[in-house]
Design an enzyme around this catalytic site. Sequence first.
Site, PDB file in Angstrom:
ATOM      1  N   ARG A 128       0.853  -1.182   0.000  1.00  0.00           N
ATOM      2  CA  ARG A 128       0.000   0.000   0.000  1.00  0.00           C
ATOM      3  C   ARG A 128       0.892   1.236   0.000  1.00  0.00           C
ATOM      4  NH1 ARG A 128      -3.606  -2.686  -1.757  1.00  0.00           N
ATOM      5  NH2 ARG A 128      -5.544  -3.229  -0.699  1.00  0.00           N
ATOM      6  N   HIS A 154      -1.995   0.710  -9.739  1.00  0.00           N
ATOM      7  CA  HIS A 154      -2.619  -0.273  -8.834  1.00  0.00           C
ATOM      8  C   HIS A 154      -3.243  -1.423  -9.629  1.00  0.00           C
ATOM      9  CE1 HIS A 154      -4.558  -0.764  -4.604  1.00  0.00           C
ATOM     10  NE2 HIS A 154      -4.452  -1.946  -5.198  1.00  0.00           N
TER      11      HIS A 154
HETATM   12  P1  NDP Z   1      -1.545 -11.866   4.240  1.00  0.00           P
HETATM   13  O1  NDP Z   1      -2.346 -11.397   5.397  1.00  0.00           O
HETATM   14  O2  NDP Z   1      -1.723 -13.255   3.759  1.00  0.00           O
HETATM   15  O3  NDP Z   1       0.011 -11.683   4.564  1.00  0.00           O
HETATM   16  C1  NDP Z   1       0.496 -10.545   5.197  1.00  0.00           C
HETATM   17  C2  NDP Z   1       1.936 -10.793   5.594  1.00  0.00           C
HETATM   18  O4  NDP Z   1       2.457  -9.573   6.164  1.00  0.00           O
HETATM   19  C3  NDP Z   1       2.083 -11.859   6.678  1.00  0.00           C
HETATM   20  O5  NDP Z   1       3.219 -12.654   6.443  1.00  0.00           O
HETATM   21  C4  NDP Z   1       2.249 -11.044   7.950  1.00  0.00           C
HETATM   22  O6  NDP Z   1       2.983 -11.690   8.978  1.00  0.00           O
HETATM   23  C5  NDP Z   1       3.035  -9.878   7.428  1.00  0.00           C
HETATM   24  N1  NDP Z   1       2.912  -8.732   8.329  1.00  0.00           N
HETATM   25  C6  NDP Z   1       1.802  -8.063   8.699  1.00  0.00           C
HETATM   26  N2  NDP Z   1       2.103  -7.085   9.587  1.00  0.00           N
HETATM   27  C7  NDP Z   1       3.432  -7.158   9.767  1.00  0.00           C
HETATM   28  C8  NDP Z   1       4.333  -6.444  10.583  1.00  0.00           C
HETATM   29  N3  NDP Z   1       3.935  -5.436  11.385  1.00  0.00           N
HETATM   30  N4  NDP Z   1       5.636  -6.781  10.546  1.00  0.00           N
HETATM   31  C9  NDP Z   1       6.061  -7.804   9.770  1.00  0.00           C
HETATM   32  N5  NDP Z   1       5.253  -8.533   8.962  1.00  0.00           N
HETATM   33  C10 NDP Z   1       3.948  -8.203   8.975  1.00  0.00           C
HETATM   34  O7  NDP Z   1      -1.814 -10.827   3.065  1.00  0.00           O
HETATM   35  P2  NDP Z   1      -1.710 -11.060   1.479  1.00  0.00           P
HETATM   36  O8  NDP Z   1      -0.407 -11.678   1.182  1.00  0.00           O
HETATM   37  O9  NDP Z   1      -2.919 -11.731   0.965  1.00  0.00           O
HETATM   38  O10 NDP Z   1      -1.779  -9.551   0.948  1.00  0.00           O
HETATM   39  C11 NDP Z   1      -0.820  -8.596   1.345  1.00  0.00           C
HETATM   40  C12 NDP Z   1      -1.209  -7.209   0.871  1.00  0.00           C
HETATM   41  O11 NDP Z   1      -0.984  -7.082  -0.532  1.00  0.00           O
HETATM   42  C13 NDP Z   1      -2.676  -6.814   1.010  1.00  0.00           C
HETATM   43  O12 NDP Z   1      -2.998  -6.471   2.349  1.00  0.00           O
HETATM   44  C14 NDP Z   1      -2.744  -5.614   0.080  1.00  0.00           C
HETATM   45  O13 NDP Z   1      -2.370  -4.440   0.794  1.00  0.00           O
HETATM   46  C15 NDP Z   1      -1.687  -5.915  -0.965  1.00  0.00           C
HETATM   47  N6  NDP Z   1      -2.295  -6.193  -2.282  1.00  0.00           N
HETATM   48  C16 NDP Z   1      -1.969  -5.364  -3.332  1.00  0.00           C
HETATM   49  C17 NDP Z   1      -2.505  -5.583  -4.583  1.00  0.00           C
HETATM   50  C18 NDP Z   1      -2.097  -4.739  -5.741  1.00  0.00           C
HETATM   51  O14 NDP Z   1      -2.671  -4.876  -6.833  1.00  0.00           O
HETATM   52  N7  NDP Z   1      -1.119  -3.861  -5.598  1.00  0.00           N
HETATM   53  C19 NDP Z   1      -3.448  -6.674  -4.838  1.00  0.00           C
HETATM   54  C20 NDP Z   1      -3.703  -7.498  -3.677  1.00  0.00           C
HETATM   55  C21 NDP Z   1      -3.153  -7.241  -2.448  1.00  0.00           C
HETATM   56  P3  NDP Z   1       2.412 -13.024   9.691  1.00  0.00           P
HETATM   57  O15 NDP Z   1       2.509 -14.102   8.630  1.00  0.00           O
HETATM   58  O16 NDP Z   1       3.328 -13.248  10.809  1.00  0.00           O
HETATM   59  O17 NDP Z   1       0.997 -12.733  10.076  1.00  0.00           O
HETATM   60  C1  OXD Z   2      -6.484  -5.859  -3.125  1.00  0.00           C
HETATM   61  C2  OXD Z   2      -6.043  -4.839  -4.060  1.00  0.00           C
HETATM   62  O1  OXD Z   2      -6.281  -5.672  -1.911  1.00  0.00           O
HETATM   63  O2  OXD Z   2      -6.524  -4.843  -5.212  1.00  0.00           O
HETATM   64  O3  OXD Z   2      -7.030  -6.873  -3.569  1.00  0.00           O
HETATM   65  O4  OXD Z   2      -5.182  -4.031  -3.752  1.00  0.00           O
END
Ligand code: NDP
Ligand code: OXD
Length: 310
Positions: free
Chosen positions: A225, A273
Site C-alpha cells: 500500500r 494499482h
Molecule cells: P496476508 O495477510 O496473507 O500476509 C500478510 C503478511 O504480512 C504476513 O506474512 C504477515 O505476517 C506480514 N505482516 C503483517 N504485519 C506485519 C508487521 N507489522 N511486521 C512484519 N510482517 C507483517 O496478506 P496477502 O499476502 O494476501 O496480501 C498482502 C497485501 O498485498 C494486502 O494487504 C494488500 O495491501 C496488498 N495487495 C496489493 C494488490 C495490488 O494490486 N497492488 C493486490 C492485492 C493485495 P504473519 O505471517 O506473521 O501474520
Molecule cells: C487488493 C487490491 O487488496 O486490489 O485486492 O489491492
Amino acid sequence: MKTHILYRGPQERGDCWQGLFTDSLPNVVWHHWPQVDNKEAIEIMIAWKLPRDYQQDYPNLKVIFSVGAGVDQLDLATVPSHINLVRMLDPGIAQGMSEFIAMHVLNIHRDTFSYINLNKTATWSQLPTLATKQRRVGILGLGNLGQAAAQTLLNLGFRVNGWSRSPKQVDGVKCFSGDAQLTDFLAQSDILVCLLPLTDQTRGLLNYSVLSHLPKGASVINVGRGEQLIAEDLVALIDSHHLNYAVLDVFDVEPLADNHILWQHPKVLVTPHIAAITQNESAGQVLVENIQRYLNDEPMVGKVDKTLGY
Ligand code: NDP
Ligand code: OXD
C-alpha cells in the site's frame, strides 16, 4: 430458509457472481446494492467499500466479504464485533501478483530500465549481467501473496528472503521476523518487494532511515500500500545513488496526481494499482465455497483478525 446476500460493486462482476451463486447456492437470494427492499433480511454483504450507516441499515448482517485481498479500505474499528470480516484469497490474485513481481524483478535484474534510457540516446552499451542465484530478493510480508511470489522467484533461481510478523519456515526461503530482524533482512535484499498489509505498524515503515539499510544499488518494488512508503525518502535515496530503481504500483493518494514528481522520474516506473486484480471466475468460486462453509457453520477461509488489522 433463504439467505439474503447484498453485493455492492460493478455490474459485470455482479452478473458473473449472481450466475455462479444461482447454480451453486440454491438457497441464497442475490441483491445488487442499492436495490434492496427488505434491508433486515440481509445477512451477507460482498463489497470493496461499505455503504454508509450499514451497521444500522442492515441490523442482521453477519458476514462482510471484501472483494480484495486487503481490508484497509474499511474502518475496522467501526465493524461490530459480531460481524465476521473475510478477505479475498483468490488464486487469480496470487497468480497476477506473482506475474507482476517476477516481471519487474526480472526487469531490474536484467537492466531493462537502463536499456530503455540508453535507447533514448541510441547508445549501444552492454551492461554486466549476474546470474539469478547471485541476486537476493527480499519480500516484506510472507503471507498468501508473499509466499506465492517467493515460489515463482525460487523457480527462476533467485535467492529469496522473507520478513513477517511471526516466525515462519518456508521451503527455500531464508525467513526473518519481527522488528528486531528487519535491519538484517534489509541488508540482504538487492531487490526489495513490499507485500505488507496496511496497519498501524506498517504505515510509514519504508522511510529514509529504514530504506538506508538496503545495500547500495538495491531497487524497490512496492505492491503493498502507498502509505507504507515515504515516496520523497525513496526519491532522495535514488537521487543520491544509494538506491537504483523503483516500481511503484500503490500510492497514498490514488489516482496519483498528474503533476506528481514520481511520473517524471527516470528511475521510477509508476503503474496504476494493477499488480493483481480480483478475477471474477476464480474469486466467485472462493466466495461460493466460503458461503457454503458459513451456511454449514464451518470456519471461513481468510477471516480477518480485526485487532491485528489484516
Ligand atoms: P496476508 O495477510 O496473507 O500476509 C500478510 C503478511 O504480512 C504476513 O506474512 C504477515 O505476517 C506480514 N505482516 C503483517 N504485519 C506485519 C508487521 N507489522 N511486521 C512484519 N510482517 C507483517 O496478506 P496477502 O499476502 O494476501 O496480501 C498482502 C497485501 O498485498 C494486502 O494487504 C494488500 O495491501 C496488498 N495487495 C496489493 C494488490 C495490488 O494490486 N497492488 C493486490 C492485492 C493485495 P504473519 O505471517 O506473521 O501474520
Ligand atoms: C487488493 C487490491 O487488496 O486490489 O485486492 O489491492
